[in-house]
Write a protein that holds these residues in place. Structure first.
Motif, short mmCIF file in Angstrom:
data_model
loop_
_atom_site.label_atom_id
_atom_site.label_comp_id
_atom_site.label_asym_id
_atom_site.label_seq_id
_atom_site.Cartn_x
_atom_site.Cartn_y
_atom_site.Cartn_z
N GLU A 1 40.08 32.91 31.35
CA GLU A 1 40.45 33.91 32.35
C GLU A 1 41.81 34.52 32.03
O GLU A 1 42.80 33.80 31.88
CB GLU A 1 40.49 33.25 33.73
N THR B 1 44.84 37.02 33.32
CA THR B 1 45.44 37.59 34.52
C THR B 1 46.66 38.40 34.13
O THR B 1 47.52 37.92 33.38
CB THR B 1 45.86 36.49 35.51
N VAL C 1 45.07 40.24 44.73
CA VAL C 1 44.43 40.02 43.44
C VAL C 1 43.21 40.91 43.31
O VAL C 1 42.30 40.86 44.15
CB VAL C 1 44.02 38.54 43.26
N TYR C 2 43.18 41.72 42.25
CA TYR C 2 42.06 42.60 41.95
C TYR C 2 41.23 41.94 40.85
O TYR C 2 41.76 41.60 39.80
CB TYR C 2 42.56 43.97 41.48
N HIS C 3 39.94 41.77 41.09
CA HIS C 3 39.02 41.14 40.14
C HIS C 3 38.14 42.25 39.57
O HIS C 3 37.36 42.87 40.31
CB HIS C 3 38.16 40.09 40.83
N ARG D 1 35.82 39.89 32.18
CA ARG D 1 36.46 40.00 33.50
C ARG D 1 37.95 39.89 33.31
O ARG D 1 38.43 39.29 32.35
CB ARG D 1 35.97 38.88 34.43
N ARG E 1 41.80 39.80 35.87
CA ARG E 1 42.44 39.82 37.19
C ARG E 1 43.75 40.57 37.08
O ARG E 1 44.47 40.42 36.09
CB ARG E 1 42.77 38.39 37.63
N LYS F 1 47.20 40.83 39.41
CA LYS F 1 47.87 40.31 40.60
C LYS F 1 49.13 41.10 40.89
O LYS F 1 49.87 41.48 39.98
CB LYS F 1 48.29 38.84 40.39
#
Length: 159
Positions: free
Chosen positions: A52, A54, A98-100, A109, A111, A113
Motif C-alpha cells: 500500500e 500513501t 484520506v482519499y482512496h 490503489r 491513498r 492523506k
C-alpha cells in the motif's frame, strides 16, 4: 529460572510479509519517489506498508495531487473509491482526511492523506472526482471537517 515453553506452534520468524511483499514494496518505493519528484510542491512525504502506497499532502495540495493522479499517463487513478476520516484528539491538526483511489488501467490503489483541525477547511475533491460528494458529506457529518467549495454539505444521516 528459565522461561516457560511457548504453547504456540506458529513460526514467528522470519516475517512472511517481508518476503511476500518485498518486490511490490520496492516498486512502490520507486513509484512514491517518482511522484514526490513530479509534485515536490504538493506531496510532503510518502509511505509504503506491505503493498500500500500513501501520499501525504497539505490541504492546499490535495486538489493538484488528486488531479495529477487522475490525469497523468503513469497514474490513471480515475476512480475515487472512498473518502474517510480519522480523529486524533492529541494532535494539533486532529483530523485526517484520506482519499482512496483506484487505477483500473494499472490495477493499482493509492491513498492520499491530508489533515485539518476544527476551523480550517479542506478543499472539496468533488471538482476532480464527482463521486467524492457523498463521502465528503459523511466525513463532514461524522467529524465536522468542513470541505470548502463542496456543492451541498448537508447532513447525510437523519434520525
Amino acid at each position: 529460572p528459565p522461561a516457560s515453553t511457548s504453547p504456540f506452534l506458529e513460526p514467528t520468524s522470519p516475517n512472511p510479509a517481508l518476503t511476500k511483499y518485498a518486490e511490490t514494496t520496492e516498486q512502490l518505493h520507486a513509484y512514491g519517489a517518482y511522484l514526490l519528484q513530479c509534485l515536490p510542491k504538493f506531496v510532503q512525504q510518502f509511505s509504503v506498508l506491505k503493498d500500500e502506497l500513501t501520499l501525504y499532502a497539505a490541504p492546499s495540495g490535495v486538489l493538484p495531487v488528486l488531479t495529477f493522479l487522475r490525469d497523468h499517463a503513469q497514474c490513471q487513478f480515475k476512480a475515487c473509491m472512498d473518502v474517510s476520516g480519522a480523529d486524533y484528539p492529541e494532535r494539533e491538526r486532529r483530523f485526517e482526511v484520506v482519499y482512496h483511489l483506484l487505477s483500473v488501467r494499472h490495477a493499482a490503489r493509492i491513498r492520499v492523506k491530508t489533515y485539518a483541525n476544527e476551523v480550517d477547511p479542506v478543499p472539496s475533491a468533488v471538482s476532480v472526482f464527482r463521486g467524492a460528494d457523498w463521502y465528503e458529506r459523511e466525513v463532514w457529518d461524522l467529524y465536522g471537517v468542513f470541505f470548502k467549495d463542496h456543492p451541498d454539505l448537508c447532513v447525510s444521516r437523519r434520525p
